[in-house]
Each structure stands twice: as structure tokens, then as C-alpha cells.
Design a protein around this motif. Structure first.
Motif, PDB file in Angstrom:
ATOM      1  N   SER A 180       0.821  -1.218   0.000  1.00 17.31           N
ATOM      2  CA  SER A 180       0.000   0.000   0.000  1.00 17.31           C
ATOM      3  C   SER A 180       0.852   1.264   0.000  1.00 17.31           C
ATOM      4  N   GLY A 233      -4.227  -9.095  -8.858  1.00 13.28           N
ATOM      5  CA  GLY A 233      -4.333  -7.822  -8.180  1.00 13.28           C
ATOM      6  C   GLY A 233      -4.810  -7.916  -6.752  1.00 13.28           C
ATOM      7  N   GLN A 282      -6.770  -2.810  -7.533  1.00 17.28           N
ATOM      8  CA  GLN A 282      -5.596  -2.741  -8.395  1.00 17.28           C
ATOM      9  C   GLN A 282      -5.501  -4.056  -9.162  1.00 17.28           C
ATOM     10  N   SER A 283      -5.591  -3.949 -10.471  1.00 17.43           N
ATOM     11  CA  SER A 283      -5.570  -5.132 -11.328  1.00 17.43           C
ATOM     12  C   SER A 283      -4.620  -4.885 -12.486  1.00 17.43           C
ATOM     13  N   LYS A 292      -2.923  -1.509 -12.498  1.00 19.40           N
ATOM     14  CA  LYS A 292      -3.700  -0.284 -12.597  1.00 19.40           C
ATOM     15  C   LYS A 292      -4.633  -0.168 -11.390  1.00 19.40           C
ATOM     16  N   LYS A 293      -4.632   1.013 -10.767  1.00 18.39           N
ATOM     17  CA  LYS A 293      -5.391   1.253  -9.552  1.00 18.39           C
ATOM     18  C   LYS A 293      -6.561   2.195  -9.819  1.00 18.39           C
ATOM     19  N   LYS A 294      -7.720   1.900  -9.220  1.00 15.56           N
ATOM     20  CA  LYS A 294      -8.869   2.787  -9.374  1.00 15.56           C
ATOM     21  C   LYS A 294      -9.818   2.645  -8.196  1.00 15.56           C
TER      22      LYS A 294
END
Length: 689
Positions: A373, A388, A405-406, A409-411
């Protein structure tokens, strides 16, 4: 033109007033119960959106959030946890409220329906949900065909496909069952049978329909954990501590141990035992979930231990008895989560980042710890997904929110649900240290007011958390109660207050010596010194008006607010006490039914001397008392009795009572009312100074 200009000004004023509502600072939906599908291709969680609670779901590859239930309104009915079936096609969730000592489920909205806890089944392909059974704590069998669950401390079993109203108790047994766990092959159901001053680990043989307690003891046997091959069952053995008064310091006891039961022989052996002294006590608070033992693929056991002052993870090889320390450093482990990959644990901790929470991956093959993190944010509730991770994240200027996060890519998940009117400008808390007159040092967070001018003298508030096993962080908290109170402190700052939030001794986050500081709570109330030191800290600042300092807090924080107003009225001018304890001898039996003050006169004498009621004759400052009258943690009579005594003394007492509300308010509107009343009450007396 003038009319247009005037209308524009009115609109701007309306927007400004709206942005300054305390409700805006706690308006974001609060996420709980993050869970992942067994194959890691979907996640589910619960959003509490201003009291409206619903189950949300997102699946690979895009993880677009979908609301699966349509419960409407702020009606005070709790929801969660959620549990995936082994094939990932079904979700079970629990909806409803717990019962009080009279057997009545909470119902603060006065609904004319049964608000008891019920289990529902939700088909993820059709989106349809149906009633499954009354009860709590559902657990799927390994093949997903059956569900074990609890009703009033008894174990029930029902086919997952059963759509009838039938319910059937699985077996009859004394004690109160908990911690249900199927063996990997589905032949056994392990559980803990609580018996008051001891507990057994029990086994129900589903084929033979036979109940056994393989190794009954005089101790608390608990936290059963199956080995991956199902041939062994590990559990903790925790000796009873006779007549231990709750809310008092305990650093040593008869050491706890780990035992492993061999299913073939039904014989158990001790594979590890805590050393005498530090770490000999297994505390209830950490780690803060229902597991304390985790098997590794190679047959070792991971467990929490407080040997070095910090609750951290260790591993023991049951064959060689070799022990390894896995999470060194300054900080505690607070949650541990299994992963569908079976070769890792996801650990939430504050090691090396004391006033936040971080998520790390513990590799169960190498025992290496990898930080996952962002160290500048607060992170918790991680679950592994395919390629992820999903978790909750907050910061100083944003409440907790589900993240994913996969493929690197984080969202934000369900980003469209974040309120557009959430305040954009917040006060970034500054970490400070405060030293009491006895030399004890505590931590706190300082919020400076909007448009801060160091030449001005501001009124100040001190927020005191409950628990006392809690920690306020440098941002929105991971618990709803303290996420809300963090927002309330931000609101105070926005309205021209210097706001201080104190982490007093006996809280978590700073190690065992801090948490178990001698003479705290009912054993001497030593943490009152920290609150008084906080007042002195503020009064010594050139930007604080020392005649306008107000304490406020809930539960244990209400207890300390009452102590502050009764022991040092000269340091304060007003206070707000939300469901606080005022006489330990009244409220301790709620947590320890064995305790009767007349049977333990020395304990009772010390407990009373540690209570605000022992000093109430010195209380002169006005106080607002806030309480729900179905509180199951702090007796409502604590506020009733305090009000009577203070009124006789001529102290001004105002009140805000929530009928049928519990300790952690179920109705969002009651949070808003409580915080608004707190602000209005303190401000009335601050302006009068």
C-alpha cells in the motif's frame, strides 16, 4: 441586473452554508465487509450510504460496481457480513440487528416489523435474493451444498439450495457455540463451545452424526484452524484469569499455548507455549478478526504474539518447534486475511507508520514481508483478486473507499457513488506529542482552523475516543464510529476551532506497555492525566484562548470527558458526554456478569475511586448528555443518574436522547443530530466567553 446579481449572491450563500454542514463531512458511503470470490475474479462489500445499507459487487475484467440489493432509507437495520459460495455464484448476507438482554432486536426507527438478524441468499447470475433462514455467521461447506450457521448460540445446518422456511438444529449441546469451521473434506464441523469460565473445541461428525470434545480442558480452547489436508486441527489454549476486572491493566498471566489435534488418533499435543512474563496474555483485541492461527503449505503455523511489546506474527514448525519472528519493527499487526492463492497472508499493520494502517503481503514459503500500500494513506481490509488486490483506503481529506488494483492499474470502485458535495478543503492533521505530569507521553492530532491566523486566539475542542482499545489516525478512520468523529473534528476546524484528538494511554497502536499502562481505567483512571495534559498543551499555545477549551467524546471518551469536567473544571468551560460510563461498579457487570461490587469490596472501592462520580461534587461546567436508551455497552442509567446528581448541584444539563438506539448509532440521522448538537452546545458557551 440587480435582481440577477442578488439571486447569484443568494445561490453562493446557499452553497456556502450547505458546505458548512457537519452532515457533509460524514456524507460519503462507508464501506465494510470487503470479500473476494474463491477464484479471485469478483469482490463484494457493503456500503452504508447515510444509513441506507446495500450489498455491492464487482467482477473481472472491468470491475464495474453493481448494487445487488435495493434496501431503501435510513431505517436503522444493519447489514453484513457477506460470504461467497465456493463456486462464486452465490452470496449469503446477514441483515438485521442484535438482541438486548431482554431478547429484543434493536429498532431505533420504530419499524413495525421484525428487525432480528436473518440470512439471505443472493444469486449472482439472476440478481435475485431470497430469505434463507434466521441466524448469523453462515459458513458454506467445502462443496457448497450446505450452510452451517448460528441461532442464539446453537448450530443449524441447511442445504444451500433449500428455498423452504424449514430450519433444523444440527445437534444439541450445552454452552454457546461460535467459530464454525468445516474440515477441508467436509466430514467434520469444528466449533467452540463457550462455558463461562472455560470453553471446549468441539467436533461434529457429519457422517456419523456424532458430537465429541476430543480434549476438554479447564481453559479457554478456541480459534480452531484446519490443516490444508484436513488431518490436523490446531487451536489455542488460553488459561482462565480468575476475577480479572475488565478495564484494568494485565501484563502477565499463566502462559497460553498452541495445540494440534491429530484426527486419526484424536490425540493432541502442545506444539508451542508462550514464555512467562511479557506475551503470556492473549489479548482479545488483536488481531481484530475471528482467526488467530494460519497454516502454511509446508505445515508450519503462523500466530500472533506480544513477546516484544508489539502484537506481531511468528511461525512455529510443529515438528521441530522452531520459532521465527515474521513482522519485526515498531508497530502492531491488527488484521490478517487469508488469500485464495493459499501461499500468502495479507496483513494490515502500522509497523513503521504508527499513525496510519498499511497492507503487506506475507509470503508463506519464504516468510518475506512485502509492502503493498501507499505509506501516505490509510489502508485496510485487503482481499486478493486474480492479478491484483482489492481493499479500503482513506486519507486525511477523503473517507474510506473501496479500491482495486488489477494488472498494475489502480482505481476507485463505485466512484460515481462518492458525493459531489463532499467538502473540498479540509484541515491536514499535524501529529503532536503530549506529556502528562507523571511523564507519560501520548500522541495526538492537531487540526488548525480554516483561514488560520497565528495572531488570533481560537476556541479549542478535545475529542476523546472510546474503547479504550482504539486509535485515531492521521485521516478518516477504518471504523464507522471514528470515521464520523474524525469528520466532526474537521467540521469544528472549518468553523474556526483548533481541534485536538488525543490517543490516551490504554489505547491500541503504540504497544502493550502503552495499552496496559498501570492503573488505567477501573484500576486508577491514570489516562485522565493525558486529557488534562492535552488541555494544558492547548492552553499554552499562543493561538488558543485558554478560557474556551471543551472536551467531548463517546463511550470511554464520554467517561473521560466526565472525569475532565469533574476533576479539573478550571481547565474547561463546557463539555459533551456521549453515552459515557460514570460509575464503573454499575457498568462493569455488563462485561463481567460474575462481578458484584458487594462481593469484591476492595475492587469496588478502587473502581469507584476511578469513576467520575467520585469527583462529581466539584463539577460546575455545563454539559450535554447524549445517549440511546437501548445501549447494550453502557447502561442508559449512567446518564440518568449523572443528570440527577448534577441538577441537584445546580449544574446546567442539557440532553439529547435517542429512543431505542444502541451504542454505535444505527440511524445515520442520529449521528448527524448528535454532532450538530455537540457543535451547537459547545459554540453557545464558547461565544458567551
Amino acid at each position: 441586473m440587480r435582481k440577477i446579481l442578488f439571486a447569484s449572491i443568494l445561490i453562493l450563500l446557499a452553497i456556502q452554508v450547505k458546505a458548512q454542514s457537519v452532515a457533509d463531512y460524514i456524507s460519503a458511503p462507508f464501506p465494510t465487509y470487503m470479500t473476494a470470490a474463491p477464484d479471485g475474479k469478483a469482490v463484494a462489500w457493503v456500503f452504508n450510504d447515510k444509513g441506507e445499507r446495500n450489498v455491492f459487487y464487482a467482477k473481472a475484467p472491468n470491475y464495474e460496481a453493481k448494487k445487488l440489493t435495493e434496501y431503501k432509507g435510513d431505517i436503522g437495520v444493519d447489514l453484513g457480513p457477506v460470504v461467497f459460495s465456493p463456486d462464486g455464484k452465490t452470496l449469503l448476507f446477514v441483515r438485521g440487528n442484535g438482541r438486548n438482554s431482554a431478547g429484543q432486536p434493536a429498532n431505533p426507527a420504530q419499524l413495525q416489523e421484525n428487525t432480528d438478524k436473518k440470512i439471505y441468499s443472493l444469486d449472482l447470475e439472476s440478481g435475485e435474493s431470497r430469505w434463507f433462514s434466521p441466524g448469523t455467521s453462515p459458513v458454506f461447506s467445502p462443496n457448497g451444498e450446505q450452510v452451517a450457521y448460528l441461532i442464539g448460540g446453537s448450530v443449524y445446518l441447511k442445504a444451500a439450495s433449500d428455498t423452504t422456511d424449514s430450519i433444523k438444529q444440527l445437534f444439541t449441546a450445552r454452552g454457546s457455540a461460535s467459530m464454525l469451521s468445516f474440515s477441508p473434506d467436509g466430514k467434520y464441523l469444528a466449533f467452540v463451545s463457550g462455558r463461562g469460565d472455560h470453553s471446549f473445541v468441539g467436533l461434529w461428525d457429519l457422517e456419523k452424526k456424532q458430537l465429541t470434545y476430543p480434549e476438554a480442558s479447564l481453559d479457554f480452547d478456541s480459534y480452531p484452524a484446519w490443516s490444508p489436508d484436513g488431518k490436523k486441527l490446531a487451536y489455542l489454549r488460553i488459561p482462565n484469569i480468575l476475577n480479572l476486572l475488565p478495564f484494568t491493566s494485565i501484563k502477565e498471566a499463566n502462559p497460553w499455548s498452541i495445540r494440534v489435534l491429530d484426527l486419526a488418533s484424536m490425540k493432541a499435543e502442545e506444539v508451542w507455549k508462550a514464555d512467562p512474563g511479557r506475551g503470556s496474555v492473549m489479548v482479545d483485541d488483536l488481531p481484530a478478526i475471528g482467526e488467530r492461527l494460519w497454516w502454511t503449505p509446508n505445515g508450519s503455523l503462523v500466530f500472533p504474539w506480544e513477546k516484544n511489546n508489539w502484537m506481531q506474527l511468528y511461525a512455529v514448525n510443529p515438528k521441530t518447534k522452531e520459532v521465527r519472528h515474521l513482522t519485526p519493527g515498531e508497530g502492531q499487526v491488527e488484521w490478517v486475511q487469508n488469500s485464495f492463492t493459499k501461499n500468502e497472508l495479507l496483513v494490515t499493520h502500522n509497523i513503521g507508520n504508527i499513525d496510519r494502517r498499511q497492507v503487506s503481503r506475507l509470503d508463506l514459503s519464504t516468510f518475506e514481508l512485502e509492502l503493498l500500500s501507499d505509506p501516505q494513506t490509510i489502508n485496510w481490509a485487503p482481499v486478493r483478486i486474480e492479478n491484483g488486490l482489492a481493499w479500503f483506503q482513506s486519507d486525511w481529506n477523503q473517507p474510506g473507499w473501496p479500491m482495486i488494483q488489477s494488472y498494475g492499474k489502480k482505481k476507485m470502485l463505485a466512484e460515481s457513488y462518492f458525493p459531489a458535495n463532499f467538502p473540498k478543503t479540509l484541515s491536514k492533521p499535524e501529529p503532536v506529542k503530549i506529556k502528562a505530569k507523571d511523564g507519560f507521553e501520548t500522541s495526538a492530532q492537531l487540526f488548525l482552523p480554516a483561514n488560520y491566523d497565528p495572531k488570533k486566539k481560537y476556541p479549542a475542542v478535545i475529542f476523546i475516543h472510546g474503547g479504550s482499545r482504539r486509535q485515531m489516525l492521521l485521516g478518516y478512520n477504518y471504523g464507522l464510529y471514528y470515521s464520523h468523529t474524525y469528520g466532526a473534528q474537521q467540521f469544528f476546524a472549518s468553523q474556526g476551532y483548533i481541534a485536538l484528538t488525543i490517543n490516551y494511554r490504554s489505547g491500541i497502536g503504540y504497544g502493550m506497555d502503552f495499552r496496559e499502562e498501570e492503573n488505567y481505567g477501573a484500576g486508577g483512571a491514570s489516562e485522565v492525566r493525558d486529557v488534562l495534559a492535552a488541555a494544558d498543551f492547548l492552553a499554552a499555545r499562543l493561538d488558543v484562548d485558554p478560557s474556551r477549551i471543551a472536551p467531548w467524546g463517546g463511550s470511554y471518551g464520554g467517561y473521560l470527558t466526565a472525569h475532565a469536567l469533574s476533576q479539573a473544571p478550571e481547565k474547561f468551560h463546557v463539555g459533551v458526554d456521549i453515552h459515557g460510563v460514570h460509575n464503573w461498579n454499575n457498568d462493569i457487570p455488563v462485561f463481567a456478569p460474575w462481578y458484584a461490587p458487594e462481593k469484591f469490596p476492595k475492587m469496588a472501592e478502587l473502581a469507584f475511586k476511578s469513576s467520575p462520580m467520585a469527583y462529581v461534587d466539584k463539577w460546575v461546567d455545563p454539559v450535554l448528555l447524549i445517549h440511546g436508551d437501548d445501549d447494550r455497552n453502557v447502561l442508559f442509567s449512567e446518564s440518568v443518574e449523572l443528570a440527577e446528581v448534577l441538577r441537584k448541584q445546580g449544574v446546567e444539563v442539557e440532553q439529547l436522547v435517542f429512543p431505542d438506539e444502541v451504542h454505535a448509532f444505527l440511524l445515520h440521522q442520529n449521528w448527524v443530530k448528535a454532532f450538530d448538537a455537540t457543535y451547537q452546545f459547545i459554540t453557545k458557551y464558547s461565544l458567551a466567553k
